[in-house]
Design an enzyme around this catalytic site. Structure first.
Site, PDB file in Angstrom:
ATOM      1  N   SER A  40       0.807  -1.219   0.000  1.00 43.09           N
ATOM      2  CA  SER A  40       0.000   0.000   0.000  1.00 43.09           C
ATOM      3  C   SER A  40       0.841   1.270   0.000  1.00 43.09           C
ATOM      4  O   SER A  40       0.379   2.314  -0.468  1.00 43.09           O
ATOM      5  CB  SER A  40      -0.936   0.010   1.216  1.00 43.09           C
ATOM      6  OG  SER A  40      -0.198  -0.119   2.416  1.00 43.09           O
ATOM      7  N   ASP A 186      -2.719   7.715  10.013  1.00 40.99           N
ATOM      8  CA  ASP A 186      -2.438   6.386  10.555  1.00 40.99           C
ATOM      9  C   ASP A 186      -0.992   6.215  10.995  1.00 40.99           C
ATOM     10  O   ASP A 186      -0.625   5.191  11.565  1.00 40.99           O
ATOM     11  CB  ASP A 186      -2.819   5.297   9.551  1.00 40.99           C
ATOM     12  CG  ASP A 186      -2.019   5.360   8.252  1.00 40.99           C
ATOM     13  OD1 ASP A 186      -1.047   6.128   8.163  1.00 40.99           O
ATOM     14  OD2 ASP A 186      -2.375   4.619   7.308  1.00 40.99           O
ATOM     15  N   HIS A 189       1.384   5.419   6.546  1.00 44.04           N
ATOM     16  CA  HIS A 189       1.480   5.734   5.122  1.00 44.04           C
ATOM     17  C   HIS A 189       1.900   7.191   4.902  1.00 44.04           C
ATOM     18  O   HIS A 189       1.292   8.101   5.477  1.00 44.04           O
ATOM     19  CB  HIS A 189       0.136   5.478   4.441  1.00 44.04           C
ATOM     20  CG  HIS A 189      -0.272   4.044   4.472  1.00 44.04           C
ATOM     21  ND1 HIS A 189      -1.021   3.507   5.499  1.00 44.04           N
ATOM     22  CD2 HIS A 189       0.012   3.025   3.624  1.00 44.04           C
ATOM     23  CE1 HIS A 189      -1.198   2.221   5.266  1.00 44.04           C
ATOM     24  NE2 HIS A 189      -0.590   1.897   4.139  1.00 44.04           N
TER      25      HIS A 189
END
Length: 214
Positions: A40, A186, A189
């Protein structure tokens, strides 16, 4: 790093550039092809396609005078094992250099570093068999996971690079990881500014490997 949009960001990036329907030969005419095999972070979770790493790396290479087409092959949630299972599909023909950026989800799942090493080794062997240049992007395990585990994980990447004669980029998140200003909410990322930093640091390394593939 889990997400339910496996290939959406990579697909949108290619569509945005009008590249999805082009054969490898046509893409190569625009510059050498770089494929980022990752999770991701490389897919650009939480970011528009133009701010994600594939697009930003292509721009950073262009600033160095290197014509390239950077393909995103990041799948959110992928471990090194999942990457190994799809390497032939995801790193498509015509790729000159593959940036292998996997291992973050191995960390999150607490996988044995020996397993991570074996999976990454499968990827490197396969890419070398296909005569594709490789940049192996490492990661640093957070000390909270324990000194022994962190040491074992951290040594996976340099030892593999030496063993297989590939170029090592020691830490994909160097200068960005754990910096709140450069990460999304978060704290995992990178945000758009963080991605630009990663791309700018990674580009010269990729450029050197590309030069050897001509």
């Amino acid at each position: 790093m889990a997400d339910t949009r496996p290939l959406s960001i990579s697909r949108r990036l290619l569509l945005a550039g009008g590249l999805l329907a082009l054969p490898a030969r046509a893409l190569a005419a625009r510059g050498q092809i770089v494929t980022i095999l990752g999770d991701s972070i490389t897919a650009g979770l939480g970011l528009p396609a133009e701010a994600a790493l594939p697009a930003q790396l292509q721009l950073a290479l262009a600033r160095l005078g290197v014509a390239s087409v950077v393909r995103g092959a990041g799948v959110s949630g992928d471990t090194s094992g999942a990457g190994a299972a799809r390497v032939d599909f995801s790193v498509q023909p015509g790729t000159a250099v593959a940036v292998v950026a996997l291992g973050g989800n191995d960390l999150l799942q607490g996988l044995d570093p020996k397993t991570t090493r074996a999976n990454l080794e499968r990827i490197l062997v396969r890419l070398k068999q296909r005569h594709i240049g490789v940049v192996l992007a490492g990661l640093k395990a957070p000390p909270e996971l324990g000194r022994g585990y962190a040491h074992d994980f951290d040594t996976v990447f340099p030892s593999l690079a030496r063993a297989h004669g590939v170029t090592l980029y020691p830490d994909l998140l160097a200068g960005v990881g754990r910096n709140r200003a450069l990460n999304q909410a978060d704290a995992i990322h990178p945000n758009a500014q963080g991605v630009k930093i990663i791309a700018g640091r990674l580009a010269p390394v990729v450029a050197r490997v590309l030069a050897k593939q001509v």
